[in-house]
Design a protein around this motif. Sequence first.
Motif, short mmCIF file in Angstrom:
data_model
loop_
_atom_site.label_atom_id
_atom_site.label_comp_id
_atom_site.label_asym_id
_atom_site.label_seq_id
_atom_site.Cartn_x
_atom_site.Cartn_y
_atom_site.Cartn_z
N CYS A 229 0.79 -1.23 0.00
CA CYS A 229 0.00 0.00 0.00
C CYS A 229 0.83 1.28 0.00
O CYS A 229 0.31 2.34 -0.36
CB CYS A 229 -0.94 0.01 1.21
N HIS A 230 2.07 1.21 0.41
CA HIS A 230 2.87 2.43 0.54
C HIS A 230 4.16 2.38 -0.27
O HIS A 230 4.38 3.22 -1.14
CB HIS A 230 3.20 2.68 2.03
N VAL A 231 5.01 1.40 0.03
CA VAL A 231 6.35 1.38 -0.56
C VAL A 231 6.28 1.17 -2.07
O VAL A 231 6.96 1.87 -2.84
CB VAL A 231 7.20 0.27 0.10
N LEU A 232 5.47 0.21 -2.52
CA LEU A 232 5.44 -0.12 -3.94
C LEU A 232 4.96 1.06 -4.78
O LEU A 232 5.50 1.31 -5.86
CB LEU A 232 4.54 -1.34 -4.17
N LYS A 233 3.96 1.78 -4.29
CA LYS A 233 3.43 2.91 -5.06
C LYS A 233 4.47 4.00 -5.24
O LYS A 233 4.56 4.63 -6.30
CB LYS A 233 2.19 3.47 -4.36
N ASN A 234 5.29 4.24 -4.20
CA ASN A 234 6.30 5.29 -4.30
C ASN A 234 7.54 4.84 -5.08
O ASN A 234 8.18 5.65 -5.75
CB ASN A 234 6.73 5.74 -2.90
N SER A 235 7.88 3.57 -4.97
CA SER A 235 9.09 3.09 -5.64
C SER A 235 8.85 2.74 -7.10
O SER A 235 9.81 2.59 -7.87
CB SER A 235 9.64 1.87 -4.90
N ILE A 236 7.60 2.60 -7.51
CA ILE A 236 7.31 2.16 -8.88
C ILE A 236 7.42 3.31 -9.88
O ILE A 236 7.60 3.07 -11.08
CB ILE A 236 5.90 1.54 -8.95
N LEU A 237 7.38 4.57 -9.40
CA LEU A 237 7.43 5.70 -10.32
C LEU A 237 8.72 5.75 -11.13
O LEU A 237 8.69 5.81 -12.36
CB LEU A 237 7.22 7.01 -9.54
N PRO A 238 9.90 5.73 -10.47
CA PRO A 238 11.13 5.70 -11.29
C PRO A 238 11.27 4.42 -12.11
O PRO A 238 11.90 4.42 -13.17
CB PRO A 238 12.26 5.83 -10.25
N ALA A 239 10.67 3.31 -11.61
CA ALA A 239 10.75 2.05 -12.36
C ALA A 239 9.96 2.14 -13.67
O ALA A 239 10.36 1.56 -14.68
CB ALA A 239 10.23 0.90 -11.51
N ILE A 240 8.84 2.86 -13.66
CA ILE A 240 8.05 3.03 -14.88
C ILE A 240 8.84 3.84 -15.91
O ILE A 240 8.82 3.54 -17.10
CB ILE A 240 6.70 3.69 -14.56
#
Length: 318
Positions: A229-240
Amino acid sequence: MSFIFRRIVIALITLFLVSILCFLIFSVIRGDPATFLSDINASREQVEALREEMGLNRNVIIRYFDWLFNFVSGNPGNSYFFRGEAISSLIFARLPVTIFLALLSVIFILIISFSVSLLTVRREGNIADNIINVFTAAGISAPGFFLGLLFIFIFGFGFKLFTPGNFIDYNENFSGFIKCLFFPALAIAIPNSAILIKFLRSSIFAELQSDYVRTAKSKGASWFYILRCHVLKNSILPAITMLGMIIAEVFSGSIIIEQVFTIPGIGRLLITAISSRDYPLIQAIMVYIAFLVVFANTIADIINMIIDPRINQTGKIK
């Protein structure tokens, strides 16, 4: 909405500049298309007549805008090597093969990178983390064509899972067509998955050290809840954003992989055009590939904006 409009305008400007470079490069390169197409016994007057017919005597700026108008209208010209066949028909006959190969490669990249990253970030520095670091380093170092040759030797000649050189058209048997693309897509996906795993894991580890994670832990939230709910949403932005760059690598890598596995796609058509000095066909393919790459990066930026509305009109987080 203004951010999306701005990204689309930037994409169109980029494609316009790419088209100029492609046209100018092949306009100044050595070699006369009229001489190439003329009969070996053709006289100088016949060659000049053919140059006039092809419009090669006109001003380069006029020729560029004429070519651009025809390209946008879906008629980029005729091929030299394929005896005057329309370039659009040559490309669109092979484009679905390359697109399916790229889509299958991207699916493999997403499955491999996200599953490995999420399953091995519980603790940094443990045995699983060290093993993943070794495999990602090996995957980044291994070029796609080497993996393709390795797959042919092991799974083609060794385990007989596929017949090297055999290709099934998607119009005849779609499931057989996908099977033919499985190992080529995997050869493209593994090096790019290793890059995305390295990038995504670093981003997740950085987010796990944030204050909001410690606050959530102190409130009794489970580790999987915090991650989901928290970490993945914030860390996925640079990954995209990285994924958009990887998609560009997927299309460039497919050029060599199609040649290794003898797949009749855009990459193999480009190799044929280069070897036969078919300049109009090379121009058109380069612009089409540039369009796909720019389109993928634009979509990645728009998805970033949708996930994180804090991104303002300049593309930065407020």
